[in-house]
Design an enzyme around this catalytic site. Structure first.
Site, short mmCIF file in Angstrom:
data_model
loop_
_atom_site.label_atom_id
_atom_site.label_comp_id
_atom_site.label_asym_id
_atom_site.label_seq_id
_atom_site.Cartn_x
_atom_site.Cartn_y
_atom_site.Cartn_z
N SER A 127 0.82 -1.33 0.26
CA SER A 127 0.09 0.11 0.10
C SER A 127 0.93 1.27 -0.12
CB SER A 127 -1.10 0.06 1.17
OG SER A 127 -0.15 0.03 2.55
N ASP A 184 -3.00 6.42 11.80
CA ASP A 184 -2.02 5.59 10.76
C ASP A 184 -0.93 6.38 10.61
OD1 ASP A 184 -0.89 4.65 8.58
OD2 ASP A 184 -2.96 4.28 7.42
N HIS A 234 0.84 5.08 6.37
CA HIS A 234 0.66 5.92 5.11
C HIS A 234 0.67 7.44 5.18
CE1 HIS A 234 -1.14 1.78 5.37
NE2 HIS A 234 -0.76 1.69 3.99
#
Ligand SMILES: *[C@@H]1O[C@H](CO)[C@@H](O)[C@H](O)[C@H]1NC(C)=O
Ligand SMILES: *[C@@H]1O[C@H](CO)[C@@H](O)[C@H](O)[C@H]1NC(C)=O
Ligand SMILES: *[C@@H]1O[C@H](CO)[C@@H](O)[C@H](O)[C@H]1NC(C)=O
Ligand SMILES: *[C@@H]1O[C@H](CO)[C@@H](O)[C@H](O)[C@H]1NC(C)=O
Ligand SMILES: *[C@@H]1O[C@H](CO)[C@@H](O)[C@H](O)[C@H]1NC(C)=O
Length: 418
Positions: free
Chosen positions: A143, A394, A397
């Site tokens: 990702s 998070d 990311h």
């Protein structure tokens, strides 16, 4: 330096068999075997990798300033950033659109990477698209590479009229394809978090606990069959391997076999197996004259504020200020270090010139640039989470526009000014 093909030996053979010629030929064969063997030491091996003086790598339009290390530098404020607005890029994917999900500060969009000894050329979307005419650029990995892919799409899409661009998903969603119609060019992303075949390959359902992850040995062709024909490849793989000191490797058979042969292997060793497998695929499927291959290094996490002298329980949540060289806190774990070492060692042996995008250090200063809590939440938040947002931030990311645009500026430099 590119190895010259062995000169024609037909003149020799026409004269019939003679002992000196026999020895010459045998010596030549032995010599070539050493040169081209993957196991021979690097100093013996003729490499396709290093370019001849004056010879151009594919896509090059100029030369690198050899006196400038683009990786040693600092972040400087730039009023002309971001390079695009979040709302301007219709293809952006929910985990990256931080403003849409409530982030109100925007400083993180304004930093530009400034090497100490030169300046990065500005990203030229038109040059990128012209160079991709009739070609395919493909990102493959996890990702984090997905983020870099979306950044690239956003960087180029703004100069394309809306009826001349499209976005689709194929192979059950594993492949995303952005098409620039008038250029007959595609920018693609293929989900393969380990690059090899694994039980985490479902593009939508892949939340697999660390101890349950299984990677199939030497299985790169499972996914690699879908990458053939790309002209520029950008790989990454790292985070999914970080399951602890060991990782489960399927030695043979399938994931569903009743009595499958699974072995726990040291992570470093397993990662090396994957890198060797990747290099074999690249050597076999990519043409060093016409194509380019990149590999993006480890993307740093900011899960422990204590690393930058912050609160003991803190992380990237509520971080809006960048770090710098003095306050550098990329504290690589032993595993990070060994993975970096493996990348360096294995790529140095490659016959195909692989360009490392070493974004690790520059990104480590950017605790401000993560998605944090500003993303779509797949499950409703609990009252505890709402009361304590740091618990679900998070810190892996990154928001777009933001840090990953710089990764692509680095890619731009290495592609066009190698
Ligand atoms: C960007 O690239 C295009 C196409 O190669 C070129 O014509 C143009 O001059 C470039 N623009 C800048 C600002 O360098
Ligand atoms: C478009 O690009 C593909 C490669 O991605 C190539 O095979 C095809 O021939 C191109 N088509 C045209 C019309 O140029
Ligand atoms: C999509 O997934 C199904 C079920 O997992 C599988 O049978 C099928 O081959 C996949 N299709 C493609 C194009 O990968
Ligand atoms: C966020 O950080 C600022 C200082 O940088 C602090 O004043 C504020 O209380 C913090 N907010 C939260 C919700 O932790
Ligand atoms: C990437 O950069 C970091 C920090 O400068 C360095 O420690 C690491 O060895 C580099 N990685 C490789 C594979 O060269």
């Amino acid at each position: 330096m590119k190895a010259a093909p062995p000169s024609s030996s037909s003149a020799v053979l026409h004269k019939g068999f003679r002992l000196p010629y026999f020895f010459t030929i045998m010596t030549l064969i032995l010599f070539m075997t050493i040169l081209y063997s993957e196991d021979s030491p690097a100093y013996l091996r003729l490499s396709w990798a290093t370019k001849k003086k004056g010879e151009k790598l594919a896509f090059a339009v100029g030369e690198a300033d050899s006196s400038c290390d683009v990786l040693s530098g600092r972040w400087v404020w730039d009023d002309h950033r971001p390079l695009y607005e979040e709302a301007e890029c219709p293809f952006l994917h929910s985990p990256m659109v931080c403003q849409l999900y409530g982030r109100t500060d925007t400083d993180y969009q304004h930093w530009r990477w400034q090497p100490n000894a030169c300046s990065l050329p500005s990203f030229n979307a038109s040059l990128m698209l012209e160079s991709l005419r009739g070609k395919r650029m493909m990102f493959v990995g996890d990702s984090l590479n997905l983020g870099q892919f979306y950044s690239m799409v956003c960087l180029v899409q703004k100069i394309i009229p809306s009826d001349a661009k499209s976005f689709t998903r194929k192979f059950n969603g594993s492949l995303r394809v952005f098409t620039a119609k008038d250029y007959n060019a595609t920018i693609e992303y293929y989900w393969a978090p380990f690059l090899l075949d694994s039980n985490s390959d479902n593009p939508s359902v892949h939340k697999i606990g660390k101890s349950d992850r299984v990677v199939r040995k030497d299985s790169i062709n499972t996914h690699g069959d879908h990458w053939r024909g790309a002209d520029i490849m950008v790989f990454n793989t790292y985070l999914w391997w970080m399951t602890g000191p060991k990782i489960k490797i399927l030695q043979g058979g399938t994931f569903d076999d009743e009595n499958k042969d699974i072995e726990e292997v040291a992570t470093e060793e397993a990662y090396r197996m994957a890198m060797k497998n990747l290099l074999r695929w690249v050597n076999k499927n990519m043409d060093p004259i016409k194509t380019r291959v990149f590999f993006t290094s480890l993307s740093p996490l900011h899960e422990n504020a204590i690393e930058w002298g912050g609160d003991e329980k803190g992380n990237c949540y509520n971080q809006t200020v960048i770090g710098d060289e003095k306050g550098s806190y990329w504290r690589p774990s032993d595993c990070d270090k060994s993975v970096m070492k493996v990348i360096g060692e294995e790529f140095r042996k490659s016959r195909y010139p692989i360009t490392l995008l070493n974004i690790t250090q520059m990104s480590s200063y950017r605790k401000d640039a993560h998605t944090s809590i500003f993303k779509r939440q797949w499950r409703p938040l609990t009252t505890e989470q709402v009361a304590n947002p740091g618990t679900y931030a998070d810190c892996i990311h990154w928001c777009l526009p933001g840090l990953q645009d710089t990764w692509n500026e680095l890619l731009f430099v290495k592609l066009f000014y190698p």
